[in-house]
Design a protein around this motif. Structure first.
Motif, PDB file in Angstrom:
ATOM      1  N   ALA A 244       0.829  -1.211   0.000  1.00 38.52           N
ATOM      2  CA  ALA A 244       0.000   0.000   0.000  1.00 38.52           C
ATOM      3  C   ALA A 244       0.864   1.262   0.000  1.00 38.52           C
ATOM      4  N   ILE A 245       1.920   1.265   0.792  1.00 43.08           N
ATOM      5  CA  ILE A 245       2.819   2.425   0.840  1.00 43.08           C
ATOM      6  C   ILE A 245       3.453   2.671  -0.513  1.00 43.08           C
ATOM      7  N   ALA A 246       3.785   1.615  -1.221  1.00 43.86           N
ATOM      8  CA  ALA A 246       4.384   1.763  -2.556  1.00 43.86           C
ATOM      9  C   ALA A 246       3.429   2.489  -3.492  1.00 43.86           C
ATOM     10  N   VAL A 247       2.143   2.171  -3.397  1.00 43.50           N
ATOM     11  CA  VAL A 247       1.153   2.848  -4.245  1.00 43.50           C
ATOM     12  C   VAL A 247       1.062   4.323  -3.878  1.00 43.50           C
ATOM     13  N   LEU A 248       1.042   4.613  -2.588  1.00 40.19           N
ATOM     14  CA  LEU A 248       0.958   6.007  -2.146  1.00 40.19           C
ATOM     15  C   LEU A 248       2.194   6.799  -2.581  1.00 40.19           C
ATOM     16  N   GLN A 249       3.360   6.170  -2.508  1.00 38.65           N
ATOM     17  CA  GLN A 249       4.582   6.878  -2.898  1.00 38.65           C
ATOM     18  C   GLN A 249       4.638   7.115  -4.403  1.00 38.65           C
ATOM     19  N   GLU A 250       3.982   6.240  -5.172  1.00 39.92           N
ATOM     20  CA  GLU A 250       3.914   6.466  -6.614  1.00 39.92           C
ATOM     21  C   GLU A 250       3.172   7.763  -6.940  1.00 39.92           C
ATOM     22  N   ALA A 251       2.308   8.182  -6.024  1.00 38.98           N
ATOM     23  CA  ALA A 251       1.551   9.428  -6.228  1.00 38.98           C
ATOM     24  C   ALA A 251       2.384  10.671  -5.926  1.00 38.98           C
ATOM     25  N   GLN A 252       3.640  10.470  -5.524  1.00 44.89           N
ATOM     26  CA  GLN A 252       4.560  11.579  -5.236  1.00 44.89           C
ATOM     27  C   GLN A 252       3.930  12.559  -4.224  1.00 44.89           C
TER      28      GLN A 252
END
Length: 275
Positions: A244-252
């Protein structure tokens, strides 16, 4: 909270002025007098019913000058566009030694000092002041001494934590702690929607999300750990949180939050310019 303050006048008892008024009436706060003004008679009557000396400007054109006549500390809780007009009205009635404190966004101490000869402090509290957990940044004008800043510090400690800053940083502070609660509420809204989309009933989704945010904030406060460290402890390698954190970080998110803060800062500058 233990504080000893001079007589206080609050001009405008909306959400922030009202929060500070409540803080001034908390146990341990000592002051020889407290007067408040509000626009409507209904609001003034409600204050009087709770033991506060209050008058309404809609029925009494001299309400504001009455409030400040004996005050050693005057808090301006009116809208930014009204600050200089209200100060011009108050100027003849202010005690020469009275400290004027404004909580209006964007209005500089220099702009206020152009209207009154008194020492001026500019403050930026946030809405958790309503429950005594606010964060307030304060900055003194050209005439404000260390004693004046200490007095403003005592005032805002009745509703939370105080940070003294150069005035050049007050607008920036307003984008972080001032606007910050709205950012948190937005995150709560969106995570609640996500919970509902996953099948939770609205009341259950709200409970899960709100208690999670509240608990996480209290854990951060209680442990004194860095947020990144607490996040790491929740994020097991190759686990669900890591994904989930990886997805959020993709949003910059770092870039998004900085852009948001810059936009709020620009709006504060526009307010100062009268836009």
């Amino acid at each position: 909270m233990n504080a000893s303050l001079p007589a206080v006048a609050i001009i405008g008892t909306g959400s922030m002025g009202g929060a500070i008024l409540a803080g001034l009436r908390a146990p341990g706060v000592r002051l020889p007098g407290l007067r408040a003004t509000t626009r409507s008679e209904a609001s003034a009557a409600a204050l009087r019913a709770n033991g506060v000396e209050a008058r309404a400007t809609e029925h009494d054109s001299a309400a504001n000058t009455w409030a400040v006549s004996d005050a050693g500390l005057v808090l301006l809780g009116v809208k930014p566009a009204q600050i200089t007009t209200v100060l011009a009205e108050l100027a003849p009635s202010l005690r020469p030694d009275a400290l004027v404190v404004s909580v209006a966004a964007g209005i500089t101490t220099a702009a206020m000092e152009d209207v009154v000869p008194n020492p001026v402090v500019r403050a930026m509290p946030n809405t958790p002041a309503l429950i005594g957990r606010g964060v307030t940044g304060i900055a003194g004008g050209a005439r404000a001494t260390a004693a004046h800043l200490a007095l403003a510090d005592d005032l805002f400690r009745t509703v939370g934590t105080v940070v003294e800053l150069p005035e050049a940083q007050i607008d920036a502070l307003s984008t972080i702690s001032g606007s910050g609660p709205a950012y948190v509420f937005l995150l709560i809204e969106e995570l609640t929607r996500a919970a509902e989309a996953m099948g939770f009933e609205p009341d259950v989704a709200a409970l899960l999300v709100q208690q999670t945010f509240s608990g996480a904030a209290l854990l951060l406060e209680a442990t004194g750990e860095e947020p990144a460290e607490l996040r790491r402890r929740v994020t097991s390698p190759k686990g669900t949180t890591e994904r989930a954190i990886a997805v959020l970080q993709e949003a910059q998110l770092a870039t998004v939050f900085e852009r948001a803060a810059r936009a709020a800062q620009e709006r504060a500058r526009e307010l100062a310019a009268g836009a």
